[in-house]
Scaffold this active site. Structure first.
Site, PDB file in Angstrom:
ATOM      1  N   GLY A 183       0.848  -1.205   0.000  1.00  0.00           N
ATOM      2  CA  GLY A 183       0.000   0.000   0.000  1.00  0.00           C
ATOM      3  C   GLY A 183       0.877   1.246   0.000  1.00  0.00           C
ATOM      4  O   GLY A 183       2.066   1.189  -0.339  1.00  0.00           O
ATOM      5  N   ARG A 271      -4.226   0.351   8.822  1.00  0.00           N
ATOM      6  CA  ARG A 271      -4.324   0.921  10.167  1.00  0.00           C
ATOM      7  C   ARG A 271      -5.702   0.649  10.732  1.00  0.00           C
ATOM      8  O   ARG A 271      -6.644   0.353   9.996  1.00  0.00           O
ATOM      9  CB  ARG A 271      -4.057   2.432  10.102  1.00  0.00           C
ATOM     10  CG  ARG A 271      -2.670   2.770   9.568  1.00  0.00           C
ATOM     11  CD  ARG A 271      -2.448   4.270   9.480  1.00  0.00           C
ATOM     12  NE  ARG A 271      -2.446   4.912  10.778  1.00  0.00           N
ATOM     13  CZ  ARG A 271      -1.367   5.060  11.556  1.00  0.00           C
ATOM     14  NH1 ARG A 271      -0.198   4.608  11.173  1.00  0.00           N
ATOM     15  NH2 ARG A 271      -1.459   5.668  12.711  1.00  0.00           N
ATOM     16  N   HIS A 443       1.018  26.103 -22.133  1.00  0.00           N
ATOM     17  CA  HIS A 443       1.858  25.158 -22.874  1.00  0.00           C
ATOM     18  C   HIS A 443       3.315  25.576 -22.752  1.00  0.00           C
ATOM     19  O   HIS A 443       3.603  26.767 -22.893  1.00  0.00           O
ATOM     20  CB  HIS A 443       1.456  25.141 -24.346  1.00  0.00           C
ATOM     21  CG  HIS A 443       2.347  24.282 -25.188  1.00  0.00           C
ATOM     22  ND1 HIS A 443       2.254  22.906 -25.183  1.00  0.00           N
ATOM     23  CD2 HIS A 443       3.376  24.606 -26.020  1.00  0.00           C
ATOM     24  CE1 HIS A 443       3.186  22.423 -26.004  1.00  0.00           C
ATOM     25  NE2 HIS A 443       3.885  23.432 -26.514  1.00  0.00           N
TER      26      HIS A 443
END
Ligand code: NAI
Length: 470
Positions: A183, A271, A443
């Site tokens: 994770g 957790r 851009h």
């Protein structure tokens, strides 16, 4: 005689949920007492979670500078690493932030108590400080007691078996580190320790790392990591034994099982909420099936003068969810009628490249049978990504088939954790592919890739091959 103090609001837990609630309640004119066992405010996030891990991730990312710079014709000497300086830097960042929180609390005249809190009844909190026990009487309370690492059953007690706090303390760089759980914590710590020289093996029981994100989204990360460490998916650790020579771990995959020796093991398998030892049984709170405190969208618990926020009320266990819930709780206590109803909460894995997602993932849309259109823009076609060595990234955006409103987005690439917030705002504001396409993006930027993904769905893309008419 026991000292008694009286406040409008007593808050148990001084993490991002607790301190945000305290600050907001004080700003709304309420008298507030904020209780935490730690001397420093900030809870797990500041003291042994988000902030130290981000400091270590940034510090260790600099180790790769020489490799990255060489491609641009700039050559550095091989870096020398002083782990003690890195540790000091991490501590100094924590200190600066926690001292800042102290100042913010003081300026708001919030009473801070350092000690263990225990609810005697629905209007009394006992706080056991180092010197005495203080009795706090309150009208309303906010529970923000957070979560603790889940401990796998049957693990031996051994200093070489770590949770995330041990890993962040950076006391020892093991030669060979096993990480159980692919994770967010597992992947972030793998990156830190790999950069510091540990050989890493990650064991993940599901079929890919960072399981909440879409499998195709994380491929740029997986491709990079496969060259650096061993990732065993669909694999479980079935036994851990501590011996003098090392920690012996036995894994069981879909095909075979094997035993290997490690110098340390990090257990990062999720957790669980902190709900015991604080007198909650004296309150008659209701809990969810998963053991979280149940609340309404007002963050009110089943006991009318008790509110709860953060990890203790449910997933996702993220600081930014906690702080938003905290404001809602404080505002309701102050007499407003506010609900916690975000359309989406962003998640970020601060790996290299970063992975970020918000709203529905593609697998969630599929599982919920929501018809959608997908725009996926590979960063190999982005000028900014190519020029900054980030061409492996990808931006994926999902829109409702009917109506064309954005429902989710995922980004894997440099700064994904920053870029994702444009998608979060677009979801909150129900933007369509056309709205995003017509929003002028500078851009060359990585942010353009979000607009390009929308243009693919909108049918107006010119920075990729023409889309086939459907
Ligand atoms: P997690 O839930 O993100 O990941 C745990 C992983 O362990 C999962 O992939 C699960 O499939 C796997 N697992 C569970 N049992 C296992 C077993 N026996 N063997 C092998 N794999 C197993 O939990 P993690 O990483 O411990 O993080 C805890 C919480 O902290 C999460 O809610 C996370 O969102 C939060 N957090 C967020 C961060 C961020 O926002 N960047 C950073 C660190 C933590």
């Amino acid at each position: 005689m026991r000292e008694t103090q009286t406040y409008d609001v007593a808050i148990l837990g001084g993490g991002p949920g607790g301190y945000t609630a305290a600050f907001r309640a004080a700003d709304l004119g309420l008298s507030v007492c904020l209780v935490d066992m730690r001397e420093r405010l900030g809870g797990v996030c500041l003291n042994e979670g988000c902030i130290p891990s981000k400091t270590l991730l940034h510090g260790t990312s600099l180790i790769e500078t020489d490799v990255k710079a060489a491609e641009y014709g700039i050559n550095f000497k091989k870096p020398e690493i002083d782990v003690s300086v890195l540790r000091t830097k991490k501590e100094s960042v924590i200190l600066q932030l926690t001292e800042g929180l102290d100042k913010l609390a003081k300026a708001r005249k919030i009473t801070r108590l350092i000690g263990k809190g225990f609810f005697k009844d629905r209007s009394t909190l006992l706080v056991e400080t180092t010197d005495n026990t203080i009795e706090i009487e309150f009208k309303d309370a906010i529970i923000a007691t957070g979560s603790s690492p889940f401990i796998l059953p049957g693990l031996p007690v051994d200093p070489r078996i770590w949770d995330s706090s041990d890993a962040l303390s950076l006391n020892n760089i093991p030669d060979k580190l096993l990480i159980i759980g692919g994770g967010v914590i597992g992947m972030e710590m793998a990156q830190v320790y790999s950069a510091l020289g540990s050989k890493i093996i990650i064991v993940e029981m599901l079929d890919h790392i960072i399981p909440p994100a879409d499998k195709d989204l994380i491929q740029p990360l997986v491709r990079k990591l496969k060259k650096k460490y061993q990732i065993l998916t669909r694999t479980k650790v079935i036994e851990i034994k501590a011996t003098d020579a090392g920690i012996l771990a036995t894994f069981e995959g879909i095909k075979d099982s094997k035993t290997e020796q490690f110098d340390a093991v990090l257990v990062a398998v999720g957790r669980r909420p902190n709900v015991t030892g604080m007198g909650f049984e004296n309150l008659d709170l209701m809990f969810t099936e998963q053991g979280f405190i149940s609340t309404t969208e007002n963050m009110q618990t089943s006991v009318p003068n008790f509110y709860a926020v953060g990890d203790v009320v449910g997933e996702p266990m993220l600081a930014h969810k906690a702080s938003h819930e905290a404001k809602v709780a404080a505002e309701n206590i102050a007499g407003q009628n506010v609900k916690f109803q975000p359309k989406a909460i962003p998640s970020v894995a601060y790996t290299d490249p970063e992975v970020a997602w918000v709203g529905l993932t593609e697998k969630e849309a599929k599982n919920s049978k929501i018809p959608y259109s997908k725009g996926k823009f590979p960063w190999g076609a982005s000028g900014r990504a190519l020029s900054t060595d980030s061409a492996t990234g990808v931006t994926k955006v999902l829109f409702e088939k009917k109506g064309g409103v954005i429902i989710g987005a995922g980004i894997c690439g440099a700064h994904a954790g920053e870029l994702i917030h444009e998608a979060a705002l677009a979801i909150e504001k129900k933007a369509t592919a056309e709205d995003i396409s017509r929003t002028v993006h500078a851009h060359p930027t990585l942010a353009e890739t979000f607009a390009f993904a929308a243009e693919i769905v909108d049918g107006s893309i010119t920075d990729a091959l023409p889309q086939r008419k459907k």
